[in-house]
Enzyme design. Structure first.
Site, mmCIF file in Angstrom:
data_model
loop_
_atom_site.group_PDB
_atom_site.id
_atom_site.type_symbol
_atom_site.label_atom_id
_atom_site.label_comp_id
_atom_site.label_asym_id
_atom_site.label_seq_id
_atom_site.Cartn_x
_atom_site.Cartn_y
_atom_site.Cartn_z
ATOM 1 N N HIS A 167 -10.285 -5.080 -3.087
ATOM 2 C CA HIS A 167 -8.814 -5.470 -2.586
ATOM 3 C C HIS A 167 -8.963 -5.848 -1.138
ATOM 4 O O HIS A 167 -10.063 -5.549 -0.609
ATOM 5 C CB HIS A 167 -8.125 -4.136 -2.804
ATOM 6 C CG HIS A 167 -8.883 -2.823 -2.206
ATOM 7 N ND1 HIS A 167 -9.544 -1.994 -2.930
ATOM 8 C CD2 HIS A 167 -8.462 -2.299 -1.073
ATOM 9 C CE1 HIS A 167 -9.894 -1.111 -2.348
ATOM 10 N NE2 HIS A 167 -9.524 -1.120 -1.272
ATOM 11 N N GLY B 191 -15.387 3.313 3.863
ATOM 12 C CA GLY B 191 -14.092 3.717 3.832
ATOM 13 C C GLY B 191 -13.371 3.176 2.536
ATOM 14 O O GLY B 191 -12.260 3.511 2.342
ATOM 15 N N HIS C 179 -6.897 -5.670 2.357
ATOM 16 C CA HIS C 179 -5.898 -5.139 3.042
ATOM 17 C C HIS C 179 -5.255 -6.091 3.870
ATOM 18 O O HIS C 179 -6.293 -6.656 4.850
ATOM 19 C CB HIS C 179 -6.038 -3.833 4.025
ATOM 20 C CG HIS C 179 -6.739 -2.842 3.195
ATOM 21 N ND1 HIS C 179 -6.266 -1.591 3.093
ATOM 22 C CD2 HIS C 179 -7.947 -2.573 2.558
ATOM 23 C CE1 HIS C 179 -6.861 -0.703 2.284
ATOM 24 N NE2 HIS C 179 -8.156 -1.337 2.316
ATOM 25 N N ASP D 176 0.749 -1.422 0.049
ATOM 26 C CA ASP D 176 -0.045 -0.181 0.056
ATOM 27 C C ASP D 176 0.997 1.187 0.042
ATOM 28 O O ASP D 176 1.920 1.390 0.668
ATOM 29 C CB ASP D 176 -0.965 -0.001 1.390
ATOM 30 C CG ASP D 176 -2.109 0.919 1.206
ATOM 31 O OD1 ASP D 176 -3.308 0.637 1.017
ATOM 32 O OD2 ASP D 176 -1.853 1.966 1.109
ATOM 33 N N ASN E 73 -12.924 -3.004 2.576
ATOM 34 C CA ASN E 73 -14.121 -1.823 2.607
ATOM 35 C C ASN E 73 -14.817 -2.180 1.628
ATOM 36 O O ASN E 73 -14.547 -1.957 0.442
ATOM 37 C CB ASN E 73 -13.082 -0.555 2.897
ATOM 38 C CG ASN E 73 -12.340 -0.403 4.138
ATOM 39 O OD1 ASN E 73 -12.441 -1.173 5.148
ATOM 40 N ND2 ASN E 73 -11.141 0.240 4.067
HETATM 41 P P1 AMP Z 1 -9.797 1.675 0.390
HETATM 42 O O1 AMP Z 1 -9.770 3.034 1.170
HETATM 43 O O2 AMP Z 1 -10.253 0.377 1.216
HETATM 44 O O3 AMP Z 1 -10.400 1.617 -0.791
HETATM 45 O O4 AMP Z 1 -8.279 1.139 0.153
HETATM 46 C C1 AMP Z 1 -7.491 1.710 -0.939
HETATM 47 C C2 AMP Z 1 -6.017 1.768 -0.365
HETATM 48 O O5 AMP Z 1 -5.152 1.804 -1.831
HETATM 49 C C3 AMP Z 1 -5.507 2.901 0.295
HETATM 50 O O6 AMP Z 1 -5.020 2.264 1.571
HETATM 51 C C4 AMP Z 1 -4.572 3.526 -0.278
HETATM 52 O O7 AMP Z 1 -3.391 4.168 0.182
HETATM 53 C C5 AMP Z 1 -4.126 2.618 -1.501
HETATM 54 N N1 AMP Z 1 -3.462 3.131 -2.869
HETATM 55 C C6 AMP Z 1 -4.375 3.978 -3.537
HETATM 56 N N2 AMP Z 1 -3.543 4.035 -4.796
HETATM 57 C C7 AMP Z 1 -2.507 3.208 -4.750
HETATM 58 C C8 AMP Z 1 -1.368 2.878 -5.531
HETATM 59 N N3 AMP Z 1 -1.124 3.782 -6.685
HETATM 60 N N4 AMP Z 1 -0.188 2.072 -5.005
HETATM 61 C C9 AMP Z 1 -0.358 1.568 -3.856
HETATM 62 N N5 AMP Z 1 -1.606 1.751 -2.978
HETATM 63 C C10 AMP Z 1 -2.782 2.518 -3.410
#
Ligand code: AMP
Length: 113
Positions: A99, A92, A101, A30, A86
């Site tokens: 995805h 969130g 986490h 992340d 999420n």
């Molecule tokens: P969510 O808020 O559950 O949709 O999680 C999305 C996650 O994607 C967040 O923790 C961001 O930090 C992560 N994220 C967004 N863009 C990127 C990227 N280009 N590379 C890696 N992580 C990312």
């Protein structure tokens, strides 16, 4: 999906720190880690969120979870990790591509915020 950042990571168009990948899944670090270990595990195929998955996705969903468990073992955090998705803006979700986490390396609070 043309404008989906995770589809672009899956295709290689956008760079990410990839941990592992196969025909169906990609796992990468992340960008904004919320724990010492914070890995995202995604399906290559675009699904907006878990609630959009169908019966036909059962094997893929299982594979995502097994991949997460294997990564946890590979990173030596298998004894204490959290796997979370999420689902929807209110929960969130900020990237509309399913995805999970994988979080570890610090004390996890319950209930989650
Ligand atoms: P969510 O808020 O559950 O949709 O999680 C999305 C996650 O994607 C967040 O923790 C961001 O930090 C992560 N994220 C967004 N863009 C990127 C990227 N280009 N590379 C890696 N992580 C990312």
């Amino acid at each position: 999906m043309a404008d989906c950042i995770f589809c672009k990571i899956a295709s290689g168009e956008t760079k990410a720190r990839i941990i592992c990948e196969d025909d169906d899944t990609v796992a990468f670090l992340d960008l904004n880690p919320q724990a010492p270990t914070h890995v995202l595990i995604i399906p290559r195929r675009h699904i907006d969120r878990l609630s959009d998955a169908s019966e036909g996705d059962a094997a893929l969903l299982g594979k995502l979870q097994l991949t997460a468990a294997r990564i946890a073992r590979d990173l030596s955090v298998e004894k204490a990790f959290r796997l979370v998705t999420n689902n929807g803006k209110g929960a969130g979700q900020s990237v509309d591509h399913l995805h999970y986490h994988l979080l570890a390396g610090r004390k996890m609070l319950w209930p989650p915020g």
